[in-house]
Design a protein around this motif. Structure first.
Motif, PDB file in Angstrom:
ATOM      1  N   TYR A  82     -25.993 -27.249  30.136  1.00  0.00           N
ATOM      2  CA  TYR A  82     -26.404 -25.875  29.882  1.00  0.00           C
ATOM      3  C   TYR A  82     -25.346 -24.885  30.353  1.00  0.00           C
ATOM      4  O   TYR A  82     -24.597 -25.156  31.272  1.00  0.00           O
ATOM      5  N   VAL A  83     -25.331 -23.723  29.714  1.00  0.00           N
ATOM      6  CA  VAL A  83     -24.427 -22.637  30.091  1.00  0.00           C
ATOM      7  C   VAL A  83     -25.251 -21.615  30.869  1.00  0.00           C
ATOM      8  O   VAL A  83     -26.390 -21.327  30.512  1.00  0.00           O
ATOM      9  N   ILE A  85     -25.979 -17.809  32.290  1.00  0.00           N
ATOM     10  CA  ILE A  85     -25.722 -16.376  32.191  1.00  0.00           C
ATOM     11  C   ILE A  85     -25.846 -15.851  33.605  1.00  0.00           C
ATOM     12  O   ILE A  85     -26.880 -16.025  34.253  1.00  0.00           O
ATOM     13  N   SER A 112     -28.442 -14.696  20.815  1.00  0.00           N
ATOM     14  CA  SER A 112     -27.141 -14.685  20.169  1.00  0.00           C
ATOM     15  C   SER A 112     -26.225 -13.786  20.989  1.00  0.00           C
ATOM     16  O   SER A 112     -26.677 -13.041  21.857  1.00  0.00           O
ATOM     17  N   VAL A 113     -24.944 -13.863  20.701  1.00  0.00           N
ATOM     18  CA  VAL A 113     -23.976 -13.037  21.415  1.00  0.00           C
ATOM     19  C   VAL A 113     -24.338 -11.569  21.230  1.00  0.00           C
ATOM     20  O   VAL A 113     -24.572 -11.123  20.105  1.00  0.00           O
ATOM     21  N   SER A 131     -26.219 -11.284  26.343  1.00  0.00           N
ATOM     22  CA  SER A 131     -25.817 -12.685  26.326  1.00  0.00           C
ATOM     23  C   SER A 131     -24.385 -12.781  25.805  1.00  0.00           C
ATOM     24  O   SER A 131     -24.011 -12.109  24.853  1.00  0.00           O
ATOM     25  N   GLU A 132     -23.607 -13.635  26.434  1.00  0.00           N
ATOM     26  CA  GLU A 132     -22.227 -13.857  25.989  1.00  0.00           C
ATOM     27  C   GLU A 132     -22.117 -15.123  25.144  1.00  0.00           C
ATOM     28  O   GLU A 132     -21.044 -15.460  24.676  1.00  0.00           O
ATOM     29  N   ILE A 133     -23.260 -15.815  24.983  1.00  0.00           N
ATOM     30  CA  ILE A 133     -23.277 -17.052  24.208  1.00  0.00           C
ATOM     31  C   ILE A 133     -24.513 -17.082  23.315  1.00  0.00           C
ATOM     32  O   ILE A 133     -25.470 -16.353  23.545  1.00  0.00           O
ATOM     33  N   SER A 134     -24.465 -17.949  22.325  1.00  0.00           N
ATOM     34  CA  SER A 134     -25.629 -18.169  21.470  1.00  0.00           C
ATOM     35  C   SER A 134     -26.280 -19.479  21.879  1.00  0.00           C
ATOM     36  O   SER A 134     -25.592 -20.424  22.268  1.00  0.00           O
ATOM     37  N   GLY A 135     -27.591 -19.508  21.799  1.00  0.00           N
ATOM     38  CA  GLY A 135     -28.307 -20.730  22.152  1.00  0.00           C
ATOM     39  C   GLY A 135     -29.761 -20.451  22.427  1.00  0.00           C
ATOM     40  O   GLY A 135     -30.308 -19.419  22.028  1.00  0.00           O
ATOM     41  N   PRO A 159     -26.571 -24.315  24.554  1.00  0.00           N
ATOM     42  CA  PRO A 159     -25.770 -23.797  23.434  1.00  0.00           C
ATOM     43  C   PRO A 159     -25.888 -24.623  22.156  1.00  0.00           C
ATOM     44  O   PRO A 159     -25.414 -24.220  21.120  1.00  0.00           O
TER      45      PRO A 159
END
Length: 160
Positions: A82-83, A85, A112-113, A131-135, A159
């Motif tokens: 996992y990423v 935040i 989403s980004v 968010s800096e990432i999508s997932g 992600p």
């Protein structure tokens, strides 16, 4: 304050994505409201109530990581995919734009980004965190209306 300073302040406020800023000196006062202002003026009220408990509640985030190692030992392999935040600042974490609104995201929601996932209040300014990432949100690591530190994990995102 001259007109150029006011224009620069307006540009700064619009880029900071805050709903309202008040600037006051002994002989000058200006209030700048952005389109986010709508009903968010009500949201600024709870900040008064959360400033006093911060000193008392500050040890709580320190205690949480101490209790987490046992949990992380068994879930370390799962969490590694996992990423995270993380908080870009110190302040108070809020899951909602105002007390009478719905939360920005829940566990299982797709992000989403650029999607706003929470708000962090610092010195009476409410900063939207994107968010800096999508997932997919897997876990929310912070309780609503609690103090957060710089770089503190807030959400786990899958992600894939």
């Amino acid at each position: 304050m001259d007109i150029k300073d006011i224009q620069n302040l307006i540009k700064f406020v619009s880029k900071a994505e805050v709903s309202e800023v008040k600037y006051k000196t002994k002989d000058f006062e200006i209030t700048i409201k952005t389109p986010l202002a709508g009903s968010d003026a009500v949201y600024a009220q709870p900040a008064v109530y959360h400033t006093a408990p911060q000193a008392v509640a500050a040890p709580a985030p320190a205690a949480t990581p101490a209790a987490a190692p046992a949990e992380k030992a068994e879930a370390a392999s799962d969490d590694s995919k996992y990423v995270t935040i993380k908080s870009p600042m110190i302040g108070t974490f809020y899951r909602k734009p105002s007390p009478d609104k719905d939360v920005f995201v829940n566990v299982g929601d797709e992000v989403s980004v650029g999607k706003v996932v929470c708000v962090i209040e610092a010195m009476k300014l409410f900063n939207q965190i994107e968010s800096e990432i999508s997932g997919k949100i897997v876990k929310i690591l912070v309780d609503d209306a609690t103090p957060v530190e710089y770089d503190q994990p807030l959400f786990l995102v899958d992600p894939s």
